[in-house]
Scaffold this motif. Structure first.
Motif, PDB file in Angstrom:
ATOM      1  N   PRO A  92      12.945   4.162 -15.588  1.00 29.88           N
ATOM      2  CA  PRO A  92      12.410   2.819 -16.003  1.00 29.88           C
ATOM      3  C   PRO A  92      11.465   2.203 -14.781  1.00 29.88           C
ATOM      4  O   PRO A  92      11.474   2.792 -13.884  1.00 29.88           O
ATOM      5  CB  PRO A  92      13.792   2.018 -15.863  1.00 29.88           C
ATOM      6  CG  PRO A  92      14.546   2.898 -14.779  1.00 29.88           C
ATOM      7  CD  PRO A  92      14.491   4.188 -14.934  1.00 29.88           C
ATOM      8  N   GLU A  93      10.694   1.629 -15.450  1.00 28.05           N
ATOM      9  CA  GLU A  93       9.429   0.891 -14.804  1.00 28.05           C
ATOM     10  C   GLU A  93       9.958   0.198 -13.292  1.00 28.05           C
ATOM     11  O   GLU A  93       9.425   0.215 -12.267  1.00 28.05           O
ATOM     12  CB  GLU A  93       8.619   0.100 -15.474  1.00 28.05           C
ATOM     13  CG  GLU A  93       7.234  -0.349 -14.939  1.00 28.05           C
ATOM     14  CD  GLU A  93       6.468   1.242 -14.774  1.00 28.05           C
ATOM     15  OE1 GLU A  93       5.945   1.003 -13.807  1.00 28.05           O
ATOM     16  OE2 GLU A  93       6.540   1.919 -15.790  1.00 28.05           O
ATOM     17  N   SER A  94      11.328  -0.444 -13.351  1.00 25.75           N
ATOM     18  CA  SER A  94      11.714  -1.030 -12.318  1.00 25.75           C
ATOM     19  C   SER A  94      12.072  -0.172 -11.090  1.00 25.75           C
ATOM     20  O   SER A  94      12.391  -0.582 -10.023  1.00 25.75           O
ATOM     21  CB  SER A  94      13.066  -1.724 -12.745  1.00 25.75           C
ATOM     22  OG  SER A  94      14.070  -0.933 -13.177  1.00 25.75           O
ATOM     23  N   ALA A  95      12.175   1.268 -11.490  1.00 26.42           N
ATOM     24  CA  ALA A  95      12.727   2.211 -10.467  1.00 26.42           C
ATOM     25  C   ALA A  95      11.294   2.723  -9.718  1.00 26.42           C
ATOM     26  O   ALA A  95      11.674   3.279  -8.492  1.00 26.42           O
ATOM     27  CB  ALA A  95      13.214   3.640 -11.169  1.00 26.42           C
ATOM     28  N   TRP A  96      10.093   2.091 -10.068  1.00 29.97           N
ATOM     29  CA  TRP A  96       8.880   2.661  -9.232  1.00 29.97           C
ATOM     30  C   TRP A  96       8.442   1.444  -8.246  1.00 29.97           C
ATOM     31  O   TRP A  96       8.701   0.492  -8.445  1.00 29.97           O
ATOM     32  CB  TRP A  96       7.898   2.884 -10.404  1.00 29.97           C
ATOM     33  CG  TRP A  96       7.864   4.058 -11.215  1.00 29.97           C
ATOM     34  CD1 TRP A  96       8.470   3.967 -12.554  1.00 29.97           C
ATOM     35  CD2 TRP A  96       7.817   5.483 -10.908  1.00 29.97           C
ATOM     36  NE1 TRP A  96       8.640   5.208 -12.914  1.00 29.97           N
ATOM     37  CE2 TRP A  96       8.311   6.093 -12.085  1.00 29.97           C
ATOM     38  CE3 TRP A  96       7.371   5.931  -9.865  1.00 29.97           C
ATOM     39  CZ2 TRP A  96       8.187   7.543 -12.104  1.00 29.97           C
ATOM     40  CZ3 TRP A  96       6.991   7.441 -10.002  1.00 29.97           C
ATOM     41  CH2 TRP A  96       7.599   7.920 -11.198  1.00 29.97           C
ATOM     42  N   LEU A  97       8.126   1.978  -7.133  1.00 25.05           N
ATOM     43  CA  LEU A  97       7.633   1.206  -6.083  1.00 25.05           C
ATOM     44  C   LEU A  97       6.431   1.879  -5.560  1.00 25.05           C
ATOM     45  O   LEU A  97       6.656   3.021  -4.756  1.00 25.05           O
ATOM     46  CB  LEU A  97       8.833   0.679  -4.988  1.00 25.05           C
ATOM     47  CG  LEU A  97       8.376  -0.098  -4.018  1.00 25.05           C
ATOM     48  CD1 LEU A  97       7.860  -1.402  -4.458  1.00 25.05           C
ATOM     49  CD2 LEU A  97       9.407  -0.084  -2.869  1.00 25.05           C
ATOM     50  N   ASN A  98       5.233   1.033  -5.668  1.00 20.87           N
ATOM     51  CA  ASN A  98       4.157   1.736  -5.187  1.00 20.87           C
ATOM     52  C   ASN A  98       3.886   3.275  -5.530  1.00 20.87           C
ATOM     53  O   ASN A  98       3.353   4.133  -4.825  1.00 20.87           O
ATOM     54  CB  ASN A  98       4.031   1.783  -3.606  1.00 20.87           C
ATOM     55  CG  ASN A  98       4.011   0.308  -2.954  1.00 20.87           C
ATOM     56  OD1 ASN A  98       3.394  -0.586  -3.778  1.00 20.87           O
ATOM     57  ND2 ASN A  98       4.616   0.174  -2.049  1.00 20.87           N
ATOM     58  N   GLY A  99       4.091   3.354  -7.114  1.00 22.74           N
ATOM     59  CA  GLY A  99       3.914   4.755  -7.419  1.00 22.74           C
ATOM     60  C   GLY A  99       4.918   5.827  -7.052  1.00 22.74           C
ATOM     61  O   GLY A  99       4.693   7.117  -7.489  1.00 22.74           O
ATOM     62  N   VAL A 100       6.071   5.429  -6.645  1.00 25.09           N
ATOM     63  CA  VAL A 100       7.115   6.348  -5.983  1.00 25.09           C
ATOM     64  C   VAL A 100       8.447   5.961  -6.503  1.00 25.09           C
ATOM     65  O   VAL A 100       8.712   4.752  -6.506  1.00 25.09           O
ATOM     66  CB  VAL A 100       7.063   6.401  -4.489  1.00 25.09           C
ATOM     67  CG1 VAL A 100       8.397   7.394  -4.141  1.00 25.09           C
ATOM     68  CG2 VAL A 100       5.925   7.036  -3.838  1.00 25.09           C
ATOM     69  N   ALA A 101       9.287   7.095  -7.056  1.00 25.67           N
ATOM     70  CA  ALA A 101      10.626   6.552  -7.482  1.00 25.67           C
ATOM     71  C   ALA A 101      11.552   7.540  -6.634  1.00 25.67           C
ATOM     72  O   ALA A 101      11.245   8.726  -6.650  1.00 25.67           O
ATOM     73  CB  ALA A 101      10.706   6.586  -8.983  1.00 25.67           C
ATOM     74  N   VAL A 102      12.715   6.821  -6.207  1.00 27.63           N
ATOM     75  CA  VAL A 102      13.719   7.692  -5.597  1.00 27.63           C
ATOM     76  C   VAL A 102      14.922   7.468  -6.094  1.00 27.63           C
ATOM     77  O   VAL A 102      15.312   6.342  -6.685  1.00 27.63           O
ATOM     78  CB  VAL A 102      13.800   7.238  -4.260  1.00 27.63           C
ATOM     79  CG1 VAL A 102      14.924   7.737  -3.443  1.00 27.63           C
ATOM     80  CG2 VAL A 102      12.650   7.269  -3.434  1.00 27.63           C
ATOM     81  N   PHE A 103      15.539   8.692  -6.666  1.00 25.91           N
ATOM     82  CA  PHE A 103      16.778   8.509  -7.345  1.00 25.91           C
ATOM     83  C   PHE A 103      17.666   9.777  -7.129  1.00 25.91           C
ATOM     84  O   PHE A 103      17.260  10.720  -6.660  1.00 25.91           O
ATOM     85  CB  PHE A 103      16.440   8.583  -8.841  1.00 25.91           C
ATOM     86  CG  PHE A 103      15.857   9.525  -9.699  1.00 25.91           C
ATOM     87  CD1 PHE A 103      16.193  10.895 -10.264  1.00 25.91           C
ATOM     88  CD2 PHE A 103      14.347   9.283  -9.730  1.00 25.91           C
ATOM     89  CE1 PHE A 103      15.316  11.464 -10.755  1.00 25.91           C
ATOM     90  CE2 PHE A 103      13.789  10.130 -10.247  1.00 25.91           C
ATOM     91  CZ  PHE A 103      14.203  11.302 -11.045  1.00 25.91           C
ATOM     92  N   PHE A 104      19.015   9.665  -7.558  1.00 27.67           N
ATOM     93  CA  PHE A 104      20.103  10.421  -7.223  1.00 27.67           C
ATOM     94  C   PHE A 104      20.265  11.557  -8.357  1.00 27.67           C
ATOM     95  O   PHE A 104      20.469  11.052  -9.570  1.00 27.67           O
ATOM     96  CB  PHE A 104      21.254   9.908  -6.728  1.00 27.67           C
ATOM     97  CG  PHE A 104      20.876   9.453  -5.445  1.00 27.67           C
ATOM     98  CD1 PHE A 104      21.133   9.937  -4.279  1.00 27.67           C
ATOM     99  CD2 PHE A 104      20.370   7.836  -5.370  1.00 27.67           C
ATOM    100  CE1 PHE A 104      21.128   9.407  -3.043  1.00 27.67           C
ATOM    101  CE2 PHE A 104      20.082   7.456  -4.200  1.00 27.67           C
ATOM    102  CZ  PHE A 104      20.518   7.833  -2.983  1.00 27.67           C
ATOM    103  N   ALA A 105      20.572  12.851  -8.243  1.00 21.85           N
ATOM    104  CA  ALA A 105      21.187  13.721  -9.143  1.00 21.85           C
ATOM    105  C   ALA A 105      22.472  13.821  -8.851  1.00 21.85           C
ATOM    106  O   ALA A 105      22.758  14.562  -7.705  1.00 21.85           O
ATOM    107  CB  ALA A 105      20.489  14.970  -9.446  1.00 21.85           C
ATOM    108  N   HIS A 106      23.600  13.358  -9.624  1.00 26.98           N
ATOM    109  CA  HIS A 106      24.687  13.422  -9.233  1.00 26.98           C
ATOM    110  C   HIS A 106      25.588  14.458 -10.080  1.00 26.98           C
ATOM    111  O   HIS A 106      25.660  13.969 -11.269  1.00 26.98           O
ATOM    112  CB  HIS A 106      25.418  11.981  -9.265  1.00 26.98           C
ATOM    113  CG  HIS A 106      26.923  12.092  -8.762  1.00 26.98           C
ATOM    114  ND1 HIS A 106      28.074  11.821  -9.747  1.00 26.98           N
ATOM    115  CD2 HIS A 106      27.639  12.235  -7.735  1.00 26.98           C
ATOM    116  CE1 HIS A 106      29.238  12.189  -9.346  1.00 26.98           C
ATOM    117  NE2 HIS A 106      29.054  12.133  -7.998  1.00 26.98           N
ATOM    118  N   GLY A 107      26.246  15.563  -9.647  1.00 26.58           N
ATOM    119  CA  GLY A 107      26.863  16.247 -10.592  1.00 26.58           C
ATOM    120  C   GLY A 107      28.581  16.167 -10.233  1.00 26.58           C
ATOM    121  O   GLY A 107      28.990  15.753  -9.383  1.00 26.58           O
TER     122      GLY A 107
END
Length: 198
Positions: A90-105
């Motif tokens: 989502p657009e809300s995940a981006w900050l200054n062209g960078v998105a950080v997220f987790f892959a949780h298995g």
């Protein structure tokens, strides 16, 4: 000392073992743990590495197998997976062209895994894949490949991958891989601030 040791072995109910056998056990365990054969040779007081090598030849195939496996563990494997829910950042995940997220298995059963991407633990899932693999490393490798494929297809760049499994208690780590991923928009995808938003 040897008589006392023999008596303790007898009282313990263990199979007969000599005090000298502990020396062999210590050397074998040191070699299997990856200690250099030169270090083991010096601890044992052997005059050459060859004597140590000849004495512990039965251990060497196990050492070679363990070494080969450790080398293979760092080589990324192409683990097939099925995208169950397409990844949507989502657009809300981006900050200054960078998105950080987790892959949780999570291991679902046997060697079947589900891996979901989230902007932070406990947040809504951005997408899900399923795979059949040999363990936690396969689930993590599949997650990285999934995000890399998504990035390539959407003119994004996967710039950082971090294993953060240490956030789980040690006894749970075999069943829950956790990877933090940093994705950046490429110059072509970075929105132009001067453009009017429709």
């Amino acid at each position: 000392m040897s008589r006392r040791f023999a008596r303790l072995v007898e009282l313990s109910g263990l199979p007969p073992v000599r005090l000298h056998d502990l020396r062999h056990l210590a050397a074998t365990l040191a070699l299997l743990a990856g200690h250099d054969i030169k270090v083991v040779q010096e601890k044992l007081g052997h005059s050459s590495r060859q004597i140590t090598s000849d004495t512990y030849t039965s251990v060497l195939p196990e050492m070679m197998r363990a070494e080969a496996e450790s080398v293979m563990a760092v080589v990324p494997r192409d683990i097939p997976f099925e995208e169950r829910t397409a990844l949507a950042i989502p657009e809300s995940a981006w900050l200054n062209g960078v998105a950080v997220f987790f892959a949780h298995g999570a291991r679902q059963s046997g060697d079947t895994w589900a891996v979901g991407a989230q902007p932070q633990p406990g947040a809504d899932v951005l997408g899900v894949i399923g795979l059949t693999g040999r363990g936690q490393d396969d689930a993590a490798n599949a997650a990285v490949r999934w995000i890399r494929d998504h990035s390539t297809a959407n003119e994004l760049e996967l710039v950082r991958v971090e294993n953060v499994n240490d956030q789980y208690p040690e006894e749970q780590r075999a069943d829950f891989p956790l990877v933090r991923l940093t994705v950046a928009r490429t110059a072509r995808r970075t929105p132009n601030r001067r453009q009017k938003v429709a």
